[in-house]
Design an enzyme around this catalytic site. Structure first.
Site, PDB file in Angstrom:
ATOM      1  N   CYS A  82       0.801  -1.220   0.000  1.00 42.58           N
ATOM      2  CA  CYS A  82       0.000   0.000   0.000  1.00 42.58           C
ATOM      3  C   CYS A  82       0.837   1.276   0.000  1.00 42.58           C
ATOM      4  CB  CYS A  82      -0.951  -0.004   1.194  1.00 42.58           C
ATOM      5  SG  CYS A  82      -2.136  -1.366   1.118  1.00 42.58           S
ATOM      6  N   PHE A 107       1.217  -3.499   4.085  1.00 42.84           N
ATOM      7  CA  PHE A 107       1.468  -4.864   4.543  1.00 42.84           C
ATOM      8  C   PHE A 107       2.874  -5.290   4.119  1.00 42.84           C
ATOM      9  CE2 PHE A 107      -3.183  -6.571   4.759  1.00 42.84           C
ATOM     10  CZ  PHE A 107      -3.414  -5.748   5.844  1.00 42.84           C
ATOM     11  N   GLU A 138       0.083   5.736  13.332  1.00 46.76           N
ATOM     12  CA  GLU A 138       0.617   6.920  12.668  1.00 46.76           C
ATOM     13  C   GLU A 138       0.416   8.182  13.490  1.00 46.76           C
ATOM     14  OE1 GLU A 138      -0.981   8.194   8.920  1.00 46.76           O
ATOM     15  OE2 GLU A 138      -2.851   7.111   9.227  1.00 46.76           O
ATOM     16  N   HIS A 176      -9.800   2.819   0.137  1.00 45.06           N
ATOM     17  CA  HIS A 176      -8.387   2.439   0.131  1.00 45.06           C
ATOM     18  C   HIS A 176      -8.108   1.604  -1.112  1.00 45.06           C
ATOM     19  CE1 HIS A 176      -4.473   1.296   1.133  1.00 45.06           C
ATOM     20  NE2 HIS A 176      -4.632   0.782   2.336  1.00 45.06           N
ATOM     21  N   HIS A 209      -2.160   8.329   6.231  1.00 43.20           N
ATOM     22  CA  HIS A 209      -2.564   7.052   5.637  1.00 43.20           C
ATOM     23  C   HIS A 209      -4.019   6.788   6.020  1.00 43.20           C
ATOM     24  CE1 HIS A 209      -2.045   3.111   3.872  1.00 43.20           C
ATOM     25  NE2 HIS A 209      -2.501   2.545   4.971  1.00 43.20           N
ATOM     26  N   LYS A 227      -9.189   8.739   2.472  1.00 41.18           N
ATOM     27  CA  LYS A 227      -9.773   7.404   2.364  1.00 41.18           C
ATOM     28  C   LYS A 227     -11.195   7.387   2.904  1.00 41.18           C
ATOM     29  CE  LYS A 227      -5.469   4.704   2.564  1.00 41.18           C
ATOM     30  NZ  LYS A 227      -4.466   5.774   2.769  1.00 41.18           N
TER      31      LYS A 227
END
Length: 423
Positions: free
Chosen positions: A170, A406, A321, A347, A310, A342
């Site tokens: 991502c 990931f 984060e 996403h 993110h 998002k």
């Protein structure tokens, strides 16, 4: 010798709720969401049945029947976005040395939708253990190799320089643009077509995220299902899309009178070497990536005017984060607007990093910070200024965008006005 610098001079976007950068930006500033019940297939067997889909018509977007037949949906997104970015830049690619023109495209999952469709075809809907290859399309090999995305964009642009696919989960969209900027700064190229595309909304992808309970089960209210930083959040909403940029060496761009959206001033990436999907709560690897990106940009934490988070909408990520921002920016983190788009466009895995860079560049262009939609109930552990619900007028000279993927990937990129004070 004057250091080479990389500037964004063209933007192309395909996103849920809007084809083209203008429609995309209008969606964000309106605070509208493009999340809905999945329509590409029957989602009723799945735990999570919502997604942010793009209303995309390849023919209306200028692709011919042979291109549509040859390319996976994500590759189509990349080519259409690249064409918009090139047109937006005003650059005459035919006048360039093609060996000094390169392409970098990010993608997390490649040609997922085409591979899913082809497996169903050659296996007769999954009934055959030994598949019948005679029913496969002749372009099946291209679906297996994500490098075909870069090749398609290179052919569309006439680029004969470096052509690369970056696949780092991502963070792919951030890393592709960061890599492209590095090639310009190093003198390997003068112009880069860079960005990312993913079209992952297929049964196999939905099933995979269902298995680890990463996506939201809030199926009764798709419009409000994506809730980054909200106390009631319970997973992310899958999306799709693409954003591609024209990056040029700054001096050359200015010489031809190009409109410069922003300079890619700093970029860094780190790995947590910790867990496939897990994150350390202190966010130290993301914090280190932020510090290194700021160092490359020659900026202090206090110079950052906006953070594009993110902000996936999972409790693990949002807290991770938030800790990283506090660690890397110190007290300034509390004075800096933070938001997650998002909440509106979902996403889109590897594509989202580039889509978020587009949002950052347009935020600088219009002096408006996009909101975090659906943020109604604050999580006490997420105690920064997340710009809830409504866009905000805000002067931005330097912005930070981060990604988490990931595999342990943590990336940060800094966009800044080229005439900023450099220490």
């Amino acid at each position: 010798m004057t250091p080479r610098r990389a500037a964004i001079t063209g933007i192309g976007v395909i996103a849920p709720g809007g084809i083209g950068s203008k429609n995309f930006w209008q969606l964000l500033t309106d605070g509208r969401t493009a999340t809905r019940r999945i329509s590409f297939f029957d989602p009723s067997p799945f735990r999570s049945q919502v997604a942010a889909e793009v209303d995309f018509d390849a023919e209306l977007c200028g692709l011919g029947p042979q291109e549509t037949r040859r390319m996976d949906r994500a590759a189509q997104f990349a080519v259409v976005s690249a064409r918009e970015a090139i047109a937006d830049s005003g650059l005459d690619l035919g006048a360039l040395n093609p060996h000094r023109l390169g392409v970098t495209i990010g993608s997390a999952v490649g040609a997922t939708m085409s591979l899913d469709q082809e497996y169903r075809t050659v296996s007769d809907g999954g009934r055959l253990d030994l598949v019948d290859h005679r029913y496969a399309v002749p372009h099946l090999y291209d679906y297996f190799v994500p490098s075909s995305f870069a090749a398609e964009v290179a052919w569309a642009a006439g680029a004969e320089g470096p052509a690369t696919v970056v696949s780092t989960g991502c963070t792919s969209g951030l890393d592709a643009v960061g890599h492209a900027a590095d090639l310009i700064r190093e003198g390997m190229t003068d112009v880069m077509i860079a960005g990312a595309a993913d079209a992952p909304i297929s049964p196999i992808t939905v099933a995979c995220f269902d298995a680890i309970k990463a996506t939201t089960p809030r199926n009764d209210d798709p419009e409000h299902a994506s809730r980054p930083f909200d106390a009631s959040r319970n997973g992310f909403v899958l999306g799709e899309g693409s954003a591609v940029f024209v990056l040029e060496e700054l001096t050359a761009a200015r010489s031809r009178g190009a409109h410069v959206y922003a300079e890619v001033a700093g970029y860094a990436t780190r790995s947590n070497a910790y867990h496939m999907t897990g994150l350390r709560p202190d966010g130290r690897e993301m914090a280190e990536a932020i510090r290194m990106a700021l160092r490359e940009a020659q900026l202090n934490p206090e110079d950052i005017d906006y953070i594009n988070a993110h902000g996936s909408g999972t409790k693990q990520n949002d807290r991770h984060e938030t800790s990283a921002f506090k660690s890397s920016l110190g007290a300034h983190a509390y004075a800096t607007p933070v938001s997650s788009i998002k909440s509106m466009v979902g996403h889109s895995l590897g594509a989202i990093g580039s889509i978020e860079i587009a949002a950052c560049a347009l935020a600088m262009e219009h002096s408006i910070v996009p909101p975090t939609a659906n943020l109604r109930q604050s999580d006490p552990e997420c105690d920064l200024d997340y710009v809830p619900v409504t866009a905000r007028d805000w002067q931005t000279n330097a912005v930070l965008s981060v990604g988490s993927g990931f595999g342990g990937f943590q990336s940060a990129i800094v966009l800044a006005r080229p005439d900023r004070r450099i220490r």
